[in-house]
Design an enzyme around this catalytic site. Sequence first.
Site, short mmCIF file in Angstrom:
data_model
loop_
_atom_site.label_atom_id
_atom_site.label_comp_id
_atom_site.label_asym_id
_atom_site.label_seq_id
_atom_site.Cartn_x
_atom_site.Cartn_y
_atom_site.Cartn_z
CB CYS A 32 -15.62 -12.62 2.67
SG CYS A 32 -16.54 -13.39 4.10
N GLY A 33 -14.18 -15.72 2.05
CA GLY A 33 -14.05 -16.32 2.35
C GLY A 33 -14.67 -17.94 3.26
#
Length: 147
Positions: free
Chosen positions: A64-65
């Site tokens: 994810c980020g």
Amino acid sequence: MHIAIGAPGNGEILKDEIRSFLVDDDRVDAVLDLSEPEITYPAVSFLAAQKVSAGEVDRAVLICGTGVGTAISANKVRGVRAATAHDLVTVRGAVENYDAQILCMGQNVIAAPYARMLIDLWLDLRHDPTGSYGPKVDEIAAFESHD
């Protein structure tokens, strides 16, 4: 080894890089990409963790980020241990010490070449349940079973 991989949109670029690396690696028998357009990081994390928990895959990689949201989400599935790791020491400890089946990384945190290097190491790592961390992992599992 069978590996699931997944990411929401903000991890797709790094996920694709890692997926390509895994597909080309002789240590990996199959790669199951759980990503879909518009999937959220909790949804893909739950899917991957459920595949690990059910024994359908040996391990998973989630992107994810930052790698934090995927780890938090995957850890909600009973019997699964997910760790966010962006360096050699943490990747090694996640598997060897804590028997983490899921490695989480952040596309905004780590460059693809370094992530591939860590995945290369991760593929060879194993947990030794007779080591000093074995009883601690057992203690975590025992607490979880009473939840």
